[in-house]
Every structure is written in C-alpha cells, then in structure tokens.
Design a protein around this motif. Structure first.
Motif, PDB file in Angstrom:
ATOM      1  N   LEU A 152     -12.258  -9.328   7.441  1.00  0.00           N
ATOM      2  CA  LEU A 152     -12.153  -7.924   7.051  1.00  0.00           C
ATOM      3  C   LEU A 152     -13.249  -7.516   6.081  1.00  0.00           C
ATOM      4  CD1 LEU A 152      -8.279  -7.732   6.721  1.00  0.00           C
ATOM      5  CD2 LEU A 152      -9.666  -6.233   8.184  1.00  0.00           C
ATOM      6  N   VAL A 153     -13.448  -8.285   5.020  1.00  0.00           N
ATOM      7  CA  VAL A 153     -14.422  -7.891   4.004  1.00  0.00           C
ATOM      8  C   VAL A 153     -15.845  -7.964   4.543  1.00  0.00           C
ATOM      9  CG1 VAL A 153     -14.815 -10.159   2.917  1.00  0.00           C
ATOM     10  CG2 VAL A 153     -14.906  -8.069   1.529  1.00  0.00           C
ATOM     11  N   MET A 154     -16.105  -8.857   5.500  1.00  0.00           N
ATOM     12  CA  MET A 154     -17.462  -8.990   6.018  1.00  0.00           C
ATOM     13  C   MET A 154     -17.767  -7.978   7.117  1.00  0.00           C
ATOM     14  SD  MET A 154     -18.241 -13.092   5.859  1.00  0.00           S
ATOM     15  CE  MET A 154     -20.023 -12.905   5.708  1.00  0.00           C
ATOM     16  N   ASN A 155     -16.744  -7.356   7.677  1.00  0.00           N
ATOM     17  CA  ASN A 155     -16.974  -6.318   8.682  1.00  0.00           C
ATOM     18  C   ASN A 155     -16.882  -4.910   8.112  1.00  0.00           C
ATOM     19  OD1 ASN A 155     -17.423  -7.543  11.387  1.00  0.00           O
ATOM     20  ND2 ASN A 155     -15.470  -8.558  10.951  1.00  0.00           N
ATOM     21  N   TRP A 156     -15.915  -4.680   7.216  1.00  0.00           N
ATOM     22  CA  TRP A 156     -15.689  -3.328   6.699  1.00  0.00           C
ATOM     23  C   TRP A 156     -16.024  -3.186   5.218  1.00  0.00           C
ATOM     24  CZ3 TRP A 156     -12.671  -5.488  10.512  1.00  0.00           C
ATOM     25  CH2 TRP A 156     -12.589  -4.771  11.707  1.00  0.00           C
ATOM     26  N   GLY A 157     -16.319  -4.270   4.534  1.00  0.00           N
ATOM     27  CA  GLY A 157     -16.641  -4.177   3.118  1.00  0.00           C
ATOM     28  C   GLY A 157     -15.388  -4.012   2.283  1.00  0.00           C
ATOM     29  N   GLU A 158     -15.270  -2.912   1.606  1.00  0.00           N
ATOM     30  CA  GLU A 158     -14.104  -2.644   0.749  1.00  0.00           C
ATOM     31  C   GLU A 158     -12.866  -2.404   1.611  1.00  0.00           C
ATOM     32  OE1 GLU A 158     -16.774  -0.466  -2.734  1.00  0.00           O
ATOM     33  OE2 GLU A 158     -15.752   0.726  -1.203  1.00  0.00           O
ATOM     34  N   VAL A 159     -11.846  -3.219   1.414  1.00  0.00           N
ATOM     35  CA  VAL A 159     -10.603  -3.124   2.180  1.00  0.00           C
ATOM     36  C   VAL A 159      -9.430  -3.325   1.234  1.00  0.00           C
ATOM     37  CG1 VAL A 159     -11.605  -3.909   4.370  1.00  0.00           C
ATOM     38  CG2 VAL A 159     -10.707  -5.595   2.743  1.00  0.00           C
ATOM     39  N   PRO A 160      -8.237  -2.865   1.606  1.00  0.00           N
ATOM     40  CA  PRO A 160      -7.065  -3.050   0.735  1.00  0.00           C
ATOM     41  C   PRO A 160      -6.513  -4.460   0.844  1.00  0.00           C
ATOM     42  CG  PRO A 160      -6.431  -1.847   2.711  1.00  0.00           C
ATOM     43  CD  PRO A 160      -7.924  -2.005   2.776  1.00  0.00           C
ATOM     44  N   VAL A 161      -6.241  -5.067  -0.288  1.00  0.00           N
ATOM     45  CA  VAL A 161      -5.599  -6.381  -0.326  1.00  0.00           C
ATOM     46  C   VAL A 161      -4.090  -6.165  -0.359  1.00  0.00           C
ATOM     47  CG1 VAL A 161      -5.224  -8.464  -1.690  1.00  0.00           C
ATOM     48  CG2 VAL A 161      -7.531  -7.525  -1.442  1.00  0.00           C
ATOM     49  N   ILE A 162      -3.396  -6.824   0.555  1.00  0.00           N
ATOM     50  CA  ILE A 162      -1.947  -6.661   0.668  1.00  0.00           C
ATOM     51  C   ILE A 162      -1.296  -8.033   0.667  1.00  0.00           C
ATOM     52  CG2 ILE A 162      -0.066  -5.812   2.123  1.00  0.00           C
ATOM     53  CD1 ILE A 162      -2.226  -3.787   3.228  1.00  0.00           C
ATOM     54  N   GLU A 163      -0.425  -8.273  -0.301  1.00  0.00           N
ATOM     55  CA  GLU A 163       0.282  -9.542  -0.387  1.00  0.00           C
ATOM     56  C   GLU A 163       1.731  -9.442   0.063  1.00  0.00           C
ATOM     57  OE1 GLU A 163      -0.678 -12.384  -3.587  1.00  0.00           O
ATOM     58  OE2 GLU A 163      -1.479 -10.630  -4.643  1.00  0.00           O
ATOM     59  N   ASN A 164       2.284  -8.238   0.031  1.00  0.00           N
ATOM     60  CA  ASN A 164       3.683  -8.049   0.406  1.00  0.00           C
ATOM     61  C   ASN A 164       3.782  -6.765   1.216  1.00  0.00           C
ATOM     62  OD1 ASN A 164       6.439  -7.466   0.558  1.00  0.00           O
ATOM     63  ND2 ASN A 164       6.866  -8.469  -1.399  1.00  0.00           N
ATOM     64  N   ASN A 165       3.966  -6.907   2.532  1.00  0.00           N
ATOM     65  CA  ASN A 165       3.974  -5.743   3.402  1.00  0.00           C
ATOM     66  C   ASN A 165       5.181  -4.845   3.191  1.00  0.00           C
ATOM     67  OD1 ASN A 165       2.528  -8.115   4.958  1.00  0.00           O
ATOM     68  ND2 ASN A 165       1.648  -6.191   5.644  1.00  0.00           N
ATOM     69  N   THR A 166       6.308  -5.413   2.818  1.00  0.00           N
ATOM     70  CA  THR A 166       7.499  -4.588   2.672  1.00  0.00           C
ATOM     71  C   THR A 166       7.370  -3.598   1.520  1.00  0.00           C
ATOM     72  OG1 THR A 166       8.534  -6.307   1.314  1.00  0.00           O
ATOM     73  CG2 THR A 166       8.987  -6.348   3.669  1.00  0.00           C
ATOM     74  N   LYS A 167       6.519  -3.905   0.538  1.00  0.00           N
ATOM     75  CA  LYS A 167       6.325  -2.974  -0.570  1.00  0.00           C
ATOM     76  C   LYS A 167       5.661  -1.680  -0.113  1.00  0.00           C
ATOM     77  CE  LYS A 167       6.095  -6.251  -4.419  1.00  0.00           C
ATOM     78  NZ  LYS A 167       5.255  -6.801  -5.516  1.00  0.00           N
ATOM     79  N   LEU A 168       5.000  -1.713   1.041  1.00  0.00           N
ATOM     80  CA  LEU A 168       4.338  -0.511   1.535  1.00  0.00           C
ATOM     81  C   LEU A 168       5.328   0.569   1.942  1.00  0.00           C
ATOM     82  CD1 LEU A 168       1.509  -2.096   3.681  1.00  0.00           C
ATOM     83  CD2 LEU A 168       1.288  -0.992   1.483  1.00  0.00           C
ATOM     84  N   LEU A 169       6.598   0.186   2.103  1.00  0.00           N
ATOM     85  CA  LEU A 169       7.607   1.172   2.456  1.00  0.00           C
ATOM     86  C   LEU A 169       7.695   2.279   1.410  1.00  0.00           C
ATOM     87  CD1 LEU A 169      10.371  -1.309   3.614  1.00  0.00           C
ATOM     88  CD2 LEU A 169       9.024   0.176   5.085  1.00  0.00           C
ATOM     89  N   LEU A 170       7.417   1.940   0.165  1.00  0.00           N
ATOM     90  CA  LEU A 170       7.537   2.918  -0.920  1.00  0.00           C
ATOM     91  C   LEU A 170       6.187   3.271  -1.543  1.00  0.00           C
ATOM     92  CD1 LEU A 170      10.673   1.373  -2.670  1.00  0.00           C
ATOM     93  CD2 LEU A 170      10.610   3.252  -1.014  1.00  0.00           C
ATOM     94  N   ASP A 171       5.113   2.644  -1.046  1.00  0.00           N
ATOM     95  CA  ASP A 171       3.794   2.798  -1.668  1.00  0.00           C
ATOM     96  C   ASP A 171       2.972   3.821  -0.898  1.00  0.00           C
ATOM     97  OD1 ASP A 171       1.408   2.583  -2.951  1.00  0.00           O
ATOM     98  OD2 ASP A 171       1.103   0.455  -2.553  1.00  0.00           O
ATOM     99  N   THR A 172       2.621   4.908  -1.557  1.00  0.00           N
ATOM    100  CA  THR A 172       1.773   5.933  -0.929  1.00  0.00           C
ATOM    101  C   THR A 172       0.397   5.987  -1.574  1.00  0.00           C
ATOM    102  OG1 THR A 172       2.608   7.614  -2.456  1.00  0.00           O
ATOM    103  CG2 THR A 172       3.776   7.346  -0.347  1.00  0.00           C
ATOM    104  N   SER A 173       0.083   4.995  -2.388  1.00  0.00           N
ATOM    105  CA  SER A 173      -1.165   5.048  -3.160  1.00  0.00           C
ATOM    106  C   SER A 173      -2.119   3.901  -2.825  1.00  0.00           C
ATOM    107  CB  SER A 173      -0.847   5.014  -4.662  1.00  0.00           C
ATOM    108  OG  SER A 173      -0.175   3.799  -4.989  1.00  0.00           O
ATOM    109  N   LEU A 174      -2.005   3.375  -1.615  1.00  0.00           N
ATOM    110  CA  LEU A 174      -2.843   2.247  -1.236  1.00  0.00           C
ATOM    111  C   LEU A 174      -4.321   2.605  -1.356  1.00  0.00           C
ATOM    112  CD1 LEU A 174      -2.569  -0.662  -0.032  1.00  0.00           C
ATOM    113  CD2 LEU A 174      -3.017   0.391   2.192  1.00  0.00           C
ATOM    114  N   ARG A 175      -5.065   1.752  -2.049  1.00  0.00           N
ATOM    115  CA  ARG A 175      -6.495   1.957  -2.247  1.00  0.00           C
ATOM    116  C   ARG A 175      -7.266   0.760  -1.699  1.00  0.00           C
ATOM    117  NH1 ARG A 175      -7.493   5.396  -6.873  1.00  0.00           N
ATOM    118  NH2 ARG A 175      -9.696   4.816  -6.769  1.00  0.00           N
ATOM    119  N   LYS A 176      -8.520   0.999  -1.391  1.00  0.00           N
ATOM    120  CA  LYS A 176      -9.419  -0.110  -1.074  1.00  0.00           C
ATOM    121  C   LYS A 176      -9.688  -0.909  -2.344  1.00  0.00           C
ATOM    122  CE  LYS A 176     -12.623   2.637   0.246  1.00  0.00           C
ATOM    123  NZ  LYS A 176     -13.921   3.189   0.704  1.00  0.00           N
TER     124      LYS A 176
END
Length: 561
Positions: A152-176
């Motif tokens: 991911l980092v070598m193709n798109w550069g800045e990407v979001p790091v995600i360690e727990n996918n279930t937390k995305l249910l409530l997270d609307t602020s995902l950043r690169k």
C-alpha cells in the motif's frame, strides 16, 4: 455454531475454516456480513492453525489474480499488454480506473482479514491452545498485515493505518498517515512477527522467523531512502539492518538456490529449498479463491491451457529484451539482434521457435510438445512463460479453467543475496566487497552467465534484479525504493523505456540460434511514458475519497495521533 451479524471494514469476512466470497464494496462501506464469534472454535492448536490457513491464499486472491503483474511488471515496464490494463502500461491511471480500485481493495482485504483473525484468536483461543501456537498464529496475522501495508505505502504513498476494523463503525475521521510513520508501523509489525514465529514451519509452507527476517531485510532496504535529503543518499542504519537480516537468513535459514533457474517454475515446484515464503494455493474446483487463477491470464492461448489462456496480448517489452546480455541494439534503437546465455529469458518469456517439452500444445489433428509459434509479419508478442505450466495432463491432472494449484513466490533466497549486495554498496558508487560480489555471483552465475568481475554498482544490481524477478511482481517496487532517494533516476529509467509493439524473427524454426527484433514502424504512439512526480504513485480511488472525505486532508503521523 452461533453466527451473528456484524459490520466490518471492507465488507469482507474471514471464517476460521471457510472464507466466503469478498464483497466488492468501497473500503469504508459498512455492509452487514457474517463473522464467527462463537467461543466453540479456537479451542485446539489445529483449530487455531485452521483459522490462519486462508491468510496464505484466499485473502491474497485479488492481489495474485491481476494486481501482482499489473503493478509489479506492467507499471515497471518489464512487460506490457497491448490492449488491456493500459492504465498501468501507459502511466495514466486515474482515481476512477477500475484496476486501481481493484488493487487498492486487494491489499485492504489482507489488512482487514489479518486484523479480524488476530482479534478472534485473542478473544476466543481457549486453554487447550498452546502458547507456542497462539503466538505463531498472531505472528502470522502481523506478518501478512505488514506485507500488505508495504504494498500500500509503495503504491499509494500516504495511506490510513488500521489495526482494528470494527472501530471504523463509529469512526468518521479516518485520515491518511505519513509515509515515515506507515513504514515504522510496517517494520514494528514484522519485527514482532520475527520474534514469535517458529524457526521451522509448524506445517508445510507456513511462515517461519526466517521468512519474517527476510522481509525485514527487504523492508529496511526499501525504507532506507525514505526522507532522503539529497539525491542518492540512504539511511545507513537501515542499510546495515538490511544487510544484517539478509546475511542471517542466508547463513542460518537453511535455504539453498535450485541449481537450475527454470526448475523454479516447473510443475511441481511448491515449497522448494529456495522458497522462503509463497502463497499456498490449492487446486480446488468449485472453491473459488483458494486456487491460483493467474495462469489463465498469462498463458498466450487456449492451445496450451484449460479453456482459458487469455494472455495473447501480453509480452516482454522492448526495454526488457535490451537487458539480456547477448542482444546488440543498433544506433537507431529500432533493431535488436542476437541471443543470450542467460537461462532466465527462456524461463520467463517465450521467443518464436523456443521449445518447452513440459507443456502440451494442441495443433490441428493432434498434440505436440510446445514449440512457441512464429506468427505475424510486423508485430508479434514474446509471451509470458513464468508461472505458465500447461494443461491438466502437464500438471498431474491438477489444473482446470482458472483453477491452478501451484504457489506464488513472495520471497526467494535469491533476493537475500541481492539485498545483501545492494545494502553493502549503500551510498557508495561501487563496491568490490568479496562477500557482496560472491553473493551477487551466486545469483548471476546460476542463470548460466560467467562470473561478474567488475565492481558492483547500483545499475548492475538493479539490472540483475530485473532479470531475476521479471514477472514475479517485483520490478516496480525496486523503482519505488529508488524513487525514495533519487526520484530523477527512477523517472529517467521509466521514461527511457519503449513499451510499444515489435516483431521478433528467428533465424530458423524451430530451434533458432538467434533472433532479430524490429520495432513495428506503424506503431508510433504509446511507445513511451512520461513518469513524473504527478503520476508516479497511484491516486487513491475516487469511491474511497467519496466515502471517506478526510482522506483528502493532509496526512498525519500515525504515532502522534
């Protein structure tokens, strides 16, 4: 077994034993999916290992299917497709390009499934699971996640790091996240995996600490140029670490180069002495996603395939053919002539008149051992041979349309030798270090070439890597690694490539002694690209930006959040 409905990142779900088909949604579209959360599973060592088994195959299916060569080879210029996958061939991929979205999705599938598998093991592993197996299984998830983020980092550069996918249910602020912090995350993950993986595989084909240390050698070499303040200068500490881990794997890992390069890609070659880590595909008609589908898209014709064989427009590029010693180019750069002692050419690409007795070829009225055809008058293709193993009868019956069982190399011992040589070279213009030269020549001479006796330079090592790993999805990442510390050199290599049509004529058919390659005179457009800072990395797919508009904001340090 109790099943509950849950929403998870990517709409992808990993069951401990059976992985259902992946949902083709944007990576933040949170659709209901099934996930096993029952405490009746993960009670034994066998169950835990079953829970991680598909991390070696199905979660990588979308990468292996097309993204591997689309990015690793078409984008790098080692091969091209005349009519398909043109975004990567011509360097004009946009955020709306479906191949771009497919590749992005492929790697985040691996991230999501690795996270979910780890979470299941940590939550549900019972007392009957040994500490060794639990550590091994969690280490496997970290290894796979780190490797996916490296892509991911070598193709798109800045990407979001995600360690727990279930937390995305409530997270609307995902950043690169910034490139340096993503690389820190990658290396931390792989170091943790190296600490907990066993020295010998718990099952055939499973990861070991040596596989993790081999990846660390690769990762440190890749990262060495990140944040470079001047062209050509890499971080010495990272170079030293790359050399350290490569040398450990070479001396202690118990691996050995196969004497014959071509044998690496003949049936059956899985989990041989040179393979450090391979995706573990199985021939499983009806179980979509656990098989190797790539040969269907690489084989040049149904004459050598199993109802597929859709790679007739795929070929080595003119630039790639110029890398092989023994071919002489004229002053106008429109004719190549000669032959090479380098056995890797025949094992990677097919030239008219070349014979492949391991593959059955259908001909009018019957069959024969494959002799690659000589067709056309002003353009033809030097088709892909690597990973193409022929009909079912050539594979002990273990092949069918889009279903093949042979594995995909993700790390071979040859790479350790070349990593050591490049890390030893480091920021110098050349090196005559005896160990580096010896390691380099183990790879170089295995191909049938004489010992290389001049000082090693970056150009020499880069060329060797291109020749050794063509059509293994590698060359693009070598260019990205170079781009980190010398962007202009990477652009120069790419922009000097010819990616257009040409005609290859043997001096006799079959069993040629040499070939003459001539550029197709009427094919004057789309021969070269214009790689630059605006198009070198891929754009984040438009649907992802629509779903997560904060990805348009400046990246933040993952460890400073």
């Amino acid at each position: 077994m109790k099943i509950i409905k849950n929403k998870i990142f990517w709409g992808v779900y990993l069951l401990p034993v059976i992985l259902l088909s992946a949902c083709k949604k944007t990576f933040l579209e949170k659709v209901p999916t099934d996930a096993i959360v029952d405490a009746s599973f993960y009670k034994t060592d066998d169950q835990v290992l079953a829970g991680t088994a598909l991390l070696y195959s199905k979660v990588w299916f979308d990468y292996n299917d097309k993204a591997s060569y689309n990015l690793g080879d078409f984008r790098a210029g080692t091969a091209f497709s005349a009519y398909n996958d043109r975004g990567n061939v011509l360097f004009n991929t946009t955020g709306d390009n479906p191949d771009n979205s497919a590749a992005w999705r492929a790697f985040f599938i691996v991230v999501a499934q690795s996270n979910l598998t780890r979470q299941n093991i940590e939550t549900y592993a019972g007392d009957g699971v040994s500490a060794t197996v639990k550590k091994q299984a969690i280490a496997e998830t970290r290894f796979m996640r780190a490797l996916a983020y490296r892509f991911l980092v070598m193709n798109w550069g800045e990407v979001p790091v995600i360690e727990n996918n279930t937390k995305l249910l409530l997270d609307t602020s995902l950043r690169k996240n910034t490139v340096p912090s993503v690389w820190k995350f990658i290396i931390n993950d792989m170091r943790a995996a190296a600490n907990d993986l066993t020295a010998t595989p718990v099952r055939p084909g499973r990861l070991t600490k040596w596989a993790a240390e081999a990846m660390l050698a690769r990762f440190y070499l890749n990262r060495a140029g990140v944040g470079s303040n001047s062209a050509g200068q890499r971080n010495q500490s990272d170079l030293d670490s790359a050399k350290y881990f490569a040398d450990r794997v070479i001396k202690q890992g118990g691996y050995a180069l196969l004497p014959n390069y071509a044998n690496l890609f003949l049936f059956p070659y899985d989990n041989n002495t040179e393979s450090i880590f391979s995706l573990q595909w199985v021939f499983s008609p009806g179980a979509w996603g656990t098989q190797n589908s790539t040969p269907a898209y690489l084989a040049y014709s149904g004459d050598i395939a199993n109802g597929d064989g859709w790679g007739g427009d795929k070929s080595a590029t003119w630039w790639m053919m110029k890398q092989y010693d023994g071919f002489t180019v004229n002053a106008a750069d429109n004719e190549l002539k000669g032959r090479t002692l380098d056995q890797r050419l025949k094992a990677t690409f097919m030239l008219p008149g070349a014979s492949y007795p391991e593959i059955t070829q259908s001909i009018p009225g019957g069959e024969q051992r494959l002799v690659f055809p000589f067709t056309g008058s002003d353009n033809n293709f030097l088709s892909i041979k690597k990973y193409v193993t022929g009909k079912a009868k050539d594979n002990a019956g273990l092949a069918a349309q889009q279903y093949y069982g042979h594995d995909t190399y993700m790390m071979r011992l040859a790479e350790m030798y070349l990593i050591y040589a490049e890390a030893e070279l480091g920021n110098s213009s050349s090196t005559t270090n005896a160990v580096a030269v010896d390691y380099f020549n183990k790879v170089h001479m295995r191909s049938g070439l004489p010992a290389f006796e001049d000082p090693l330079t970056l150009d020499v090592i880069f060329k060797e890597r291109v020749l050794e790993f063509a059509m293994e999805g590698m060359a693009w990442y070598d260019l990205v690694s170079m781009h980190y510390y010398n962007a202009q050199k990477a652009y120069s290599i790419l922009n000097a490539q010819d990616r257009g049509l040409f005609f290859t004529k043997p001096d006799q058919f079959p069993n040629p002694t040499q070939w003459t390659l001539t550029k197709t005179p009427w094919a004057t457009t789309d021969r070269v690209i214009n790689a630059n800072s605006g198009n070198f990395l891929l754009p984040i797919p438009t649907p992802e930006l629509d779903q997560a508009p904060n990805l348009k904001k400046p990246a933040v340090d993952y460890y400073a959040q």
